[in-house]
Design an enzyme around this catalytic site. Structure first.
Site, PDB file in Angstrom:
ATOM      1  N   LYS A 135      -3.734   5.389   4.910  1.00  0.00           N
ATOM      2  CA  LYS A 135      -4.301   4.167   4.103  1.00  0.00           C
ATOM      3  C   LYS A 135      -3.079   3.330   3.247  1.00  0.00           C
ATOM      4  O   LYS A 135      -2.302   4.774   3.341  1.00  0.00           O
ATOM      5  CB  LYS A 135      -5.339   3.822   3.715  1.00  0.00           C
ATOM      6  CG  LYS A 135      -5.694   5.580   2.695  1.00  0.00           C
ATOM      7  CD  LYS A 135      -4.599   5.612   1.215  1.00  0.00           C
ATOM      8  CE  LYS A 135      -3.856   4.405   0.717  1.00  0.00           C
ATOM      9  NZ  LYS A 135      -2.442   5.410  -0.311  1.00  0.00           N
ATOM     10  N   TYR A 220      -8.618   1.449  -2.770  1.00  0.00           N
ATOM     11  CA  TYR A 220      -8.998   2.469  -3.254  1.00  0.00           C
ATOM     12  C   TYR A 220     -11.031   1.361  -3.956  1.00  0.00           C
ATOM     13  O   TYR A 220     -11.796   2.181  -3.628  1.00  0.00           O
ATOM     14  CB  TYR A 220      -8.669   3.568  -3.898  1.00  0.00           C
ATOM     15  CG  TYR A 220      -7.774   4.904  -3.926  1.00  0.00           C
ATOM     16  CD1 TYR A 220      -8.348   5.904  -2.562  1.00  0.00           C
ATOM     17  CD2 TYR A 220      -7.172   4.719  -3.600  1.00  0.00           C
ATOM     18  CE1 TYR A 220      -8.267   6.585  -2.037  1.00  0.00           C
ATOM     19  CE2 TYR A 220      -5.468   5.323  -2.775  1.00  0.00           C
ATOM     20  CZ  TYR A 220      -6.613   6.384  -2.094  1.00  0.00           C
ATOM     21  OH  TYR A 220      -5.650   6.994  -1.893  1.00  0.00           O
TER      22      TYR A 220
HETATM   23  P1  NDP Z   1       6.683  10.008   0.788  1.00  0.00           P
HETATM   24  O1  NDP Z   1       7.748   9.178   1.114  1.00  0.00           O
HETATM   25  O2  NDP Z   1       6.408  10.936   0.208  1.00  0.00           O
HETATM   26  O3  NDP Z   1       6.867  10.351   2.201  1.00  0.00           O
HETATM   27  C1  NDP Z   1       6.781   9.604   3.328  1.00  0.00           C
HETATM   28  C2  NDP Z   1       8.099  10.330   4.723  1.00  0.00           C
HETATM   29  O4  NDP Z   1       7.940   9.911   5.350  1.00  0.00           O
HETATM   30  C3  NDP Z   1       9.036  10.443   4.216  1.00  0.00           C
HETATM   31  O5  NDP Z   1       8.736  11.592   3.417  1.00  0.00           O
HETATM   32  C4  NDP Z   1      10.067  10.370   5.797  1.00  0.00           C
HETATM   33  O6  NDP Z   1       9.532  12.048   6.381  1.00  0.00           O
HETATM   34  C5  NDP Z   1       8.715   9.523   6.676  1.00  0.00           C
HETATM   35  N1  NDP Z   1       9.963   8.581   6.670  1.00  0.00           N
HETATM   36  C6  NDP Z   1      10.020   7.745   8.159  1.00  0.00           C
HETATM   37  N2  NDP Z   1      10.512   6.536   7.767  1.00  0.00           N
HETATM   38  C7  NDP Z   1      10.549   6.405   6.223  1.00  0.00           C
HETATM   39  C8  NDP Z   1      11.680   5.459   5.596  1.00  0.00           C
HETATM   40  N3  NDP Z   1      11.440   4.516   6.128  1.00  0.00           N
HETATM   41  N4  NDP Z   1      11.140   5.146   4.101  1.00  0.00           N
HETATM   42  C9  NDP Z   1      10.682   6.583   3.488  1.00  0.00           C
HETATM   43  N5  NDP Z   1       9.791   7.618   4.744  1.00  0.00           N
HETATM   44  C10 NDP Z   1       9.761   7.836   5.441  1.00  0.00           C
HETATM   45  O7  NDP Z   1       5.587   9.262   1.077  1.00  0.00           O
HETATM   46  P2  NDP Z   1       3.731   9.257   0.781  1.00  0.00           P
HETATM   47  O8  NDP Z   1       3.502  10.615   1.354  1.00  0.00           O
HETATM   48  O9  NDP Z   1       3.457   8.903  -0.705  1.00  0.00           O
HETATM   49  O10 NDP Z   1       2.601   8.206   1.556  1.00  0.00           O
HETATM   50  C11 NDP Z   1       3.161   8.444   2.937  1.00  0.00           C
HETATM   51  C12 NDP Z   1       1.804   7.651   3.343  1.00  0.00           C
HETATM   52  O11 NDP Z   1       0.354   7.847   2.849  1.00  0.00           O
HETATM   53  C13 NDP Z   1       1.252   6.130   2.879  1.00  0.00           C
HETATM   54  O12 NDP Z   1       1.554   5.213   3.773  1.00  0.00           O
HETATM   55  C14 NDP Z   1       0.836   6.018   1.803  1.00  0.00           C
HETATM   56  O13 NDP Z   1      -0.302   5.155   1.096  1.00  0.00           O
HETATM   57  C15 NDP Z   1       0.014   7.008   2.073  1.00  0.00           C
HETATM   58  N6  NDP Z   1      -0.588   7.783   0.849  1.00  0.00           N
HETATM   59  C16 NDP Z   1      -2.107   8.968   1.145  1.00  0.00           C
HETATM   60  C17 NDP Z   1      -2.909   9.298   0.620  1.00  0.00           C
HETATM   61  C18 NDP Z   1      -4.171   9.683   0.233  1.00  0.00           C
HETATM   62  O14 NDP Z   1      -4.661   9.553  -0.946  1.00  0.00           O
HETATM   63  N7  NDP Z   1      -5.092   9.491   1.535  1.00  0.00           N
HETATM   64  C19 NDP Z   1      -2.004   9.822  -0.815  1.00  0.00           C
HETATM   65  C20 NDP Z   1      -0.702   9.486  -1.083  1.00  0.00           C
HETATM   66  C21 NDP Z   1      -0.265   8.614   0.334  1.00  0.00           C
HETATM   67  P3  NDP Z   1      10.487  12.640   6.889  1.00  0.00           P
HETATM   68  O15 NDP Z   1      12.002  12.969   6.517  1.00  0.00           O
HETATM   69  O16 NDP Z   1      10.150  13.828   7.852  1.00  0.00           O
HETATM   70  O17 NDP Z   1      10.439  11.650   8.258  1.00  0.00           O
END
Ligand code: NDP
Length: 370
Positions: A135, A220
């Site tokens: 989401k 949420y």
């Molecule tokens: P993070 O920033 O921790 O991780 C995102 C990952 O996406 C990065 O580590 C990277 O992984 C990849 N990525 C690819 N392109 C980009 C870019 N341009 N900038 C930054 N990261 C990039 O985010 P979250 O894990 O917190 O959130 C990711 C998604 O999950 C969002 O949509 C958020 O809303 C959702 N979310 C949902 C939750 C829930 O409880 N359902 C809780 C937290 C987040 P790599 O280095 O491997 O390419």
């Protein structure tokens, strides 16, 4: 350390061909993988949420982590060892279309920044893989609809990571409401917020987040209002407050209060913010009783009570339950009590679009979700 570009060049594509499902098969139990029992999943975007999902999946009985898609070579090396992932199941953002030829992966879970979801989901659908997307499913309703259309065309499932739709205390309140235990539901309050840190993170960049707190945490309260009341809203009003325009730039909402009206007469009053903590509470009130969840959406344990007393359903790691249940949806055609499909994600996006419009115009915005 090798660069992203070197890494892209060196990732190789697997070679076996995977059949597409027909349009009719999607309605019936889907047998997509070899043994039909375990859903084999690749995680895309190895950030903080993917890490949480991967750890939770260690305890899954029906879902297994078999692949990864990442733009960071060092993470790939680390995850391969940690989760025992084969080299041929590792991709980057340029190479992952080749996943269509990989029989070890049935579904891909997108956990990248919001703005990337749409294009990634459409590419995965074209590659014939089921899509699970975090989401908000996309940046707006137009994008969400494109994702649904692409997945429908490819006859793959599109599911959204609504983990609370499988949470035991939440489901108990929904059961009680369905049985009329609260009487006529007339009011919902949703408080969703936290104080956001690092000002340079993608969540505060309009081009990657698509907005601000509303896209991330306010959603949420939107989604919660719908599953707690058990109806879809027909209008919204909203007001925005910004105390720090440097940190929360143009198009990045800091705090929005919003109200939603429901066909049965209920009203929801909600707060979405990146400036205040201690806001994780749902409250539902009806003519015969009430329910409170506090915390309502954190990773748990979720705590709750109703006019009948404390809710005592045991806590389970949300993402473990979610992934096993999603495997059952995809493999067995199981119908969840609260939907987690693309249409469900699209409804929240339509409401977000309407909230932003209400903020801009100061008007009450009518919405039609079906
Ligand atoms: P993070 O920033 O921790 O991780 C995102 C990952 O996406 C990065 O580590 C990277 O992984 C990849 N990525 C690819 N392109 C980009 C870019 N341009 N900038 C930054 N990261 C990039 O985010 P979250 O894990 O917190 O959130 C990711 C998604 O999950 C969002 O949509 C958020 O809303 C959702 N979310 C949902 C939750 C829930 O409880 N359902 C809780 C937290 C987040 P790599 O280095 O491997 O390419």
């Amino acid at each position: 350390m090798s660069s992203r570009r070197d890494f892209i060049r060196t990732v190789s594509a697997p070679v076996m061909v995977m059949p597409f499902l027909s349009e009719s098969q999607i309605q019936t139990p889907v047998r997509f993988d070899v043994d039909g029992k375990v859903l084999r999943i690749a995680l895309m975007g190895l950030g903080s949420y993917a890490t949480r999902v991967a750890e939770a999946m260690r305890s899954c009985t029906r879902a297994k982590l078999t692949g990864i898609i990442s733009g960071t070579p060092s993470k790939v090396a680390d995850w391969k060892g940690k989760y025992n992932i084969a080299e041929k199941n590792c991709y980057n953002y340029e190479s992952f279309d080749a996943i269509r030829n990989n029989p070890d992966i049935d579904a891909v879970y997108i956990t990248t920044p919001n703005a990337l979801h749409k294009e990634q989901a459409i590419r995965l659908a074209r590659a014939g893989k089921h899509v699970i997307c975090e989401k908000p499913m996309a940046l707006n309703a137009i994008e969400g609809k494109e994702m649904i259309d692409a997945c429908r065309k490819a006859s793959v499932h599109l599911l959204v990571g609504y983990r609370l739709h499988f949470e035991a205390k939440t489901l108990e309140i929904i059961r009680m409401r369905n049985e009329g235990e609260f009487g006529q539901v007339l009011f919902f309050q949703g408080l969703s917020g936290f104080r956001i840190g690092n000002p340079s993170q993608w969540r505060l960049k309009k081009e990657l987040a698509g907005g601000g707190a509303m896209m991330d945490i306010g959603i949420y309260s939107i989604n919660g209002a719908r599953y707690m009341i058990g109806e879809d809203p027909v209008w919204v009003t909203a007001q925005e407050v910004k105390t720090d325009p440097l940190k929360f730039g143009e198009g990045v909402d800091e705090t929005i209060t919003f109200q939603m009206g429901f066909p049965g007469g209920a009203i929801a009053s909600c707060l979405s913010t990146y400036s205040m903590s201690n806001l994780d509470r749902f409250f539902l009130n009806g003519t015969k009783g009430f329910a409170e969840l506090k915390p309502s959406t954190g990773y748990g344990p979720i705590l709750g009570r109703t006019h009948k007393g404390e809710l005592t359903q045991p806590h389970a790691t949300h993402q473990t339950t979610q992934m096993d249940e999603m495997a059952a949806i995809i493999l067995d055609g199981k119908k969840p009590m609260v939907p987690v499909d693309g249409e469900e994600g699209l409804k929240d996006l339509k409401i977000i679009d309407a909230i932003y419009k209400a903020v801009k115009t100061g008007q009450r915005i009518r919405i039609k979700l079906d």
